[in-house]
Design an enzyme around this catalytic site. Structure first.
Site, mmCIF file in Angstrom:
data_model
loop_
_atom_site.group_PDB
_atom_site.id
_atom_site.type_symbol
_atom_site.label_atom_id
_atom_site.label_comp_id
_atom_site.label_asym_id
_atom_site.label_seq_id
_atom_site.Cartn_x
_atom_site.Cartn_y
_atom_site.Cartn_z
ATOM 1 N N ARG A 86 4.033 43.050 -57.011
ATOM 2 C CA ARG A 86 3.323 42.552 -55.818
ATOM 3 C C ARG A 86 2.080 41.762 -56.213
ATOM 4 O O ARG A 86 1.773 40.729 -55.621
ATOM 5 C CB ARG A 86 2.947 43.719 -54.894
ATOM 6 C CG ARG A 86 4.101 44.092 -53.991
ATOM 7 C CD ARG A 86 3.979 45.443 -53.312
ATOM 8 N NE ARG A 86 2.684 45.788 -52.814
ATOM 9 C CZ ARG A 86 2.176 47.028 -52.865
ATOM 10 N NH1 ARG A 86 2.863 48.020 -53.408
ATOM 11 N NH2 ARG A 86 0.989 47.279 -52.379
ATOM 12 N N ARG A 127 3.283 55.231 -50.067
ATOM 13 C CA ARG A 127 4.246 54.186 -49.704
ATOM 14 C C ARG A 127 5.330 54.041 -50.760
ATOM 15 O O ARG A 127 5.077 54.168 -51.947
ATOM 16 C CB ARG A 127 3.506 52.852 -49.528
ATOM 17 C CG ARG A 127 3.012 52.667 -48.125
ATOM 18 C CD ARG A 127 2.097 51.491 -47.955
ATOM 19 N NE ARG A 127 2.488 50.271 -48.643
ATOM 20 C CZ ARG A 127 1.791 49.136 -48.558
ATOM 21 N NH1 ARG A 127 0.695 49.080 -47.820
ATOM 22 N NH2 ARG A 127 2.181 48.055 -49.198
ATOM 23 N N ARG A 177 0.903 34.333 -46.155
ATOM 24 C CA ARG A 177 1.014 34.634 -47.589
ATOM 25 C C ARG A 177 1.611 33.484 -48.373
ATOM 26 O O ARG A 177 1.729 33.582 -49.588
ATOM 27 C CB ARG A 177 1.939 35.833 -47.754
ATOM 28 C CG ARG A 177 1.261 37.123 -48.150
ATOM 29 C CD ARG A 177 2.337 38.162 -48.122
ATOM 30 N NE ARG A 177 2.078 39.305 -48.907
ATOM 31 C CZ ARG A 177 1.636 40.468 -48.424
ATOM 32 N NH1 ARG A 177 1.345 40.595 -47.164
ATOM 33 N NH2 ARG A 177 1.498 41.483 -49.218
ATOM 34 N N ARG A 185 -3.586 55.670 -53.431
ATOM 35 C CA ARG A 185 -3.580 55.494 -51.964
ATOM 36 C C ARG A 185 -2.658 56.508 -51.282
ATOM 37 O O ARG A 185 -1.513 56.712 -51.688
ATOM 38 C CB ARG A 185 -3.116 54.080 -51.620
ATOM 39 C CG ARG A 185 -2.850 53.929 -50.117
ATOM 40 C CD ARG A 185 -2.696 52.519 -49.675
ATOM 41 N NE ARG A 185 -1.610 51.827 -50.325
ATOM 42 C CZ ARG A 185 -1.430 50.519 -50.258
ATOM 43 N NH1 ARG A 185 -2.277 49.767 -49.592
ATOM 44 N NH2 ARG A 185 -0.420 49.949 -50.865
HETATM 45 P P1 AP5 Z 1 -5.769 49.052 -48.715
HETATM 46 O O1 AP5 Z 1 -6.774 48.806 -47.638
HETATM 47 O O2 AP5 Z 1 -4.561 49.844 -48.379
HETATM 48 O O3 AP5 Z 1 -5.386 47.677 -49.453
HETATM 49 P P2 AP5 Z 1 -4.596 46.404 -48.925
HETATM 50 O O4 AP5 Z 1 -5.390 45.212 -49.362
HETATM 51 O O5 AP5 Z 1 -4.292 46.526 -47.480
HETATM 52 O O6 AP5 Z 1 -3.307 46.505 -49.831
HETATM 53 P P3 AP5 Z 1 -1.736 46.521 -49.502
HETATM 54 O O7 AP5 Z 1 -1.068 47.165 -50.686
HETATM 55 O O8 AP5 Z 1 -1.457 47.123 -48.175
HETATM 56 O O9 AP5 Z 1 -1.449 45.052 -49.485
HETATM 57 P P4 AP5 Z 1 -0.092 44.411 -49.727
HETATM 58 O O10 AP5 Z 1 -0.476 43.035 -49.426
HETATM 59 O O11 AP5 Z 1 0.567 44.652 -51.020
HETATM 60 O O12 AP5 Z 1 0.877 45.195 -48.714
HETATM 61 P P5 AP5 Z 1 1.507 44.761 -47.343
HETATM 62 O O13 AP5 Z 1 1.698 45.991 -46.555
HETATM 63 O O14 AP5 Z 1 0.747 43.644 -46.737
HETATM 64 O O15 AP5 Z 1 -6.573 49.761 -49.926
HETATM 65 C C1 AP5 Z 1 -5.899 50.197 -51.091
HETATM 66 C C2 AP5 Z 1 -6.521 51.517 -51.581
HETATM 67 O O16 AP5 Z 1 -7.851 51.268 -52.020
HETATM 68 C C3 AP5 Z 1 -6.628 52.591 -50.500
HETATM 69 O O17 AP5 Z 1 -6.333 53.841 -51.062
HETATM 70 C C4 AP5 Z 1 -8.100 52.527 -50.055
HETATM 71 O O18 AP5 Z 1 -8.583 53.799 -49.602
HETATM 72 C C5 AP5 Z 1 -8.791 52.074 -51.308
HETATM 73 N N1 AP5 Z 1 -9.951 51.206 -51.036
HETATM 74 C C6 AP5 Z 1 -10.021 50.207 -50.123
HETATM 75 N N2 AP5 Z 1 -11.234 49.620 -50.178
HETATM 76 C C7 AP5 Z 1 -11.931 50.268 -51.165
HETATM 77 C C8 AP5 Z 1 -13.248 50.110 -51.709
HETATM 78 N N3 AP5 Z 1 -14.088 49.180 -51.238
HETATM 79 N N4 AP5 Z 1 -13.624 50.937 -52.703
HETATM 80 C C9 AP5 Z 1 -12.770 51.888 -53.168
HETATM 81 N N5 AP5 Z 1 -11.522 52.081 -52.707
HETATM 82 C C10 AP5 Z 1 -11.108 51.271 -51.708
HETATM 83 O O19 AP5 Z 1 2.918 44.165 -47.794
HETATM 84 C C11 AP5 Z 1 3.957 44.991 -48.263
HETATM 85 C C12 AP5 Z 1 5.224 44.158 -48.417
HETATM 86 O O20 AP5 Z 1 5.652 43.646 -47.130
HETATM 87 C C13 AP5 Z 1 5.102 42.918 -49.316
HETATM 88 O O21 AP5 Z 1 5.282 43.230 -50.672
HETATM 89 C C14 AP5 Z 1 6.243 42.038 -48.745
HETATM 90 O O22 AP5 Z 1 7.506 42.462 -49.230
HETATM 91 C C15 AP5 Z 1 6.199 42.324 -47.255
HETATM 92 N N6 AP5 Z 1 5.312 41.378 -46.541
HETATM 93 C C16 AP5 Z 1 4.179 41.710 -45.866
HETATM 94 N N7 AP5 Z 1 3.622 40.611 -45.341
HETATM 95 C C17 AP5 Z 1 4.414 39.562 -45.679
HETATM 96 C C18 AP5 Z 1 4.330 38.160 -45.438
HETATM 97 N N8 AP5 Z 1 3.314 37.620 -44.755
HETATM 98 N N9 AP5 Z 1 5.317 37.377 -45.940
HETATM 99 C C19 AP5 Z 1 6.357 37.891 -46.616
HETATM 100 N N10 AP5 Z 1 6.471 39.226 -46.902
HETATM 101 C C20 AP5 Z 1 5.502 40.047 -46.433
#
Ligand code: AP5
Length: 222
Positions: free
Chosen positions: A173, A162, A90, A129
Site C-alpha cells: 500500500r 484490518r 488517489r 492499529r
Molecule cells: P489512521 O488514521 O488509521 O491512518 P490513515 O492515514 O487513515 O491510514 P489508512 O491505512 O486507513 O490509509 P489507507 O490509505 O491505506 O487505507 P484506506 O482505508 O484508505 O492512523 C494509523 C494509525 O496511526 C492508527 O493506529 C492511529 O491511532 C495512529 N496515529 C494516527 N495519527 C497519529 C499520530 N499523530 N501520532 C501517533 N499515532 C497516530 O484504503 C484501503 C484500501 O481500499 C486501499 O488499499 C485500496 O485497495 C482501496 N481504496 C481506498 N480508496 C481508494 C481509492 N480512492 N481508489 C482506489 N482504491 C481505493
C-alpha cells in the site's frame, strides 16, 4: 459556500484519525473511500466482492468503480455543506473526476491538507492499529491505546485489526501510494490548494495544525 476538503497522505499518516475529529469539530461528514469499500465488503455486495480482490493485495480499486461510488455518496443530502474526503482522490483521473463532480454541483475544493509522515514511522503506526467494529474509531496499541484493552472507549465495541494490515500488504500500500498517489501533491501544490501538515506530532497537535490551516484558507476564500 460548502467546505470541501481533502486529507491527503500515505497509509498510516493519520487521515482517518484526523478526519473523524475534524468532522465533529466542523460539522461536516467524513467520506472515506476505504470505509465505503469495507462497508460494501461487510454487506457482501457485488461492489464489495470486486473491491476485495484489490484491497487484499494493497492495490487500488479501478477508477471508474471508485469514482461512481464517491459520486453517489457526495450526492447525499448530508454532504450539502461540505465534506472531508479521506483516501479519495488517489490517482490523477480521480482528482480530475472530483473537480468535475464538484463543479457540476457549483462547488470547488477549499483546501488539500497533506499530512506528511516519514515511511519508517508508517509501518509502526499501521502495525499497532486497532479499529472499533461498531463505530470505526481508531486506536493505536502504543500511541493512542483504548482505556480498556480490546474495547472501544466510545461504545465498548470490540476492536479488530484490518485484514489489509499484514506487513506484506502494508508495504505494498505504501509503494502504491508512492507510485500512484504521491503525484497529486505537486498537482494540488501547483493549483495553490495544498497545505502541508507535520503528521509526526501528537494526534491533538496535528488536529490543531489542521484547524489553523483550514481557518486560514477560509479567511482567504470565504
Ligand atoms: P489512521 O488514521 O488509521 O491512518 P490513515 O492515514 O487513515 O491510514 P489508512 O491505512 O486507513 O490509509 P489507507 O490509505 O491505506 O487505507 P484506506 O482505508 O484508505 O492512523 C494509523 C494509525 O496511526 C492508527 O493506529 C492511529 O491511532 C495512529 N496515529 C494516527 N495519527 C497519529 C499520530 N499523530 N501520532 C501517533 N499515532 C497516530 O484504503 C484501503 C484500501 O481500499 C486501499 O488499499 C485500496 O485497495 C482501496 N481504496 C481506498 N480508496 C481508494 C481509492 N480512492 N481508489 C482506489 N482504491 C481505493
Amino acid at each position: 459556500m460548502p467546505l470541501d476538503l481533502i486529507l491527503l497522505g500515505p497509509p498510516g499518516a493519520g487521515k482517518g484519525t484526523q478526519a473523524k475529529i475534524l468532522s465533529q469539530r466542523l460539522g461536516i461528514p467524513h467520506v472515506a473511500s476505504g470505509d465505503l469499500f469495507r462497508d460494501h465488503l461487510h454487506r457482501q455486495t457485488p461492489l464489495g466482492q470486486l473491491a476485495r480482490q484489490y484491497m487484499d493485495r494493497g492495490e487500488l480499486v479501478p477508477d471508474d468503480v471508485t469514482i461512481g461510488m464517491i459520486r453517489e455518496r457526495l450526492e447525499q443530502a448530508d454532504c450539502r455543506n461540505g465534506v472531508i474526503l479521506d483516501g479519495f482522490p488517489r490517482t490523477p483521473a480521480q482528482a480530475q473526476a472530483l473537480d468535475e463532480l464538484l463543479a457540476g454541483m457549483g462547488r470547488s475544493l477549499a483546501a488539500v491538507l497533506y499530512i506528511r509522515v516519514r515511511n519508517e514511522l508508517l509501518l509502526r503506526r499501521l502495525a499497532g492499529r486497532w479499529t472499533c467494529r461498531v463505530c470505526g474509531a481508531v486506536y493505536h496499541i502504543e500511541f493512542n491505546p483504548p482505556r480498556v484493552p480490546g474495547r472501544c472507549d466510545l461504545d465498548g465495541g470490540p476492536l479488530y485489526q484490518r485484514e489489509d494490515d499484514t506487513e506484506e500488504v502494508q508495504r505494498r500500500r505504501i509503494q502504491v501510494y508512492q507510485e500512484q498517489t504521491a503525484p497529486l501533491v505537486s498537482f494540488y501544490r501547483e493549483r495553490g490548494l495544498l497545505v502541508e501538515i507535520d503528521g509526526e506530532c501528537s494526534i491533538p497537535e496535528v488536529t490543531e495544525e489542521l484547524i489553523r490551516a483550514i481557518e486560514v484558507r477560509k479567511a482567504v476564500d470565504p
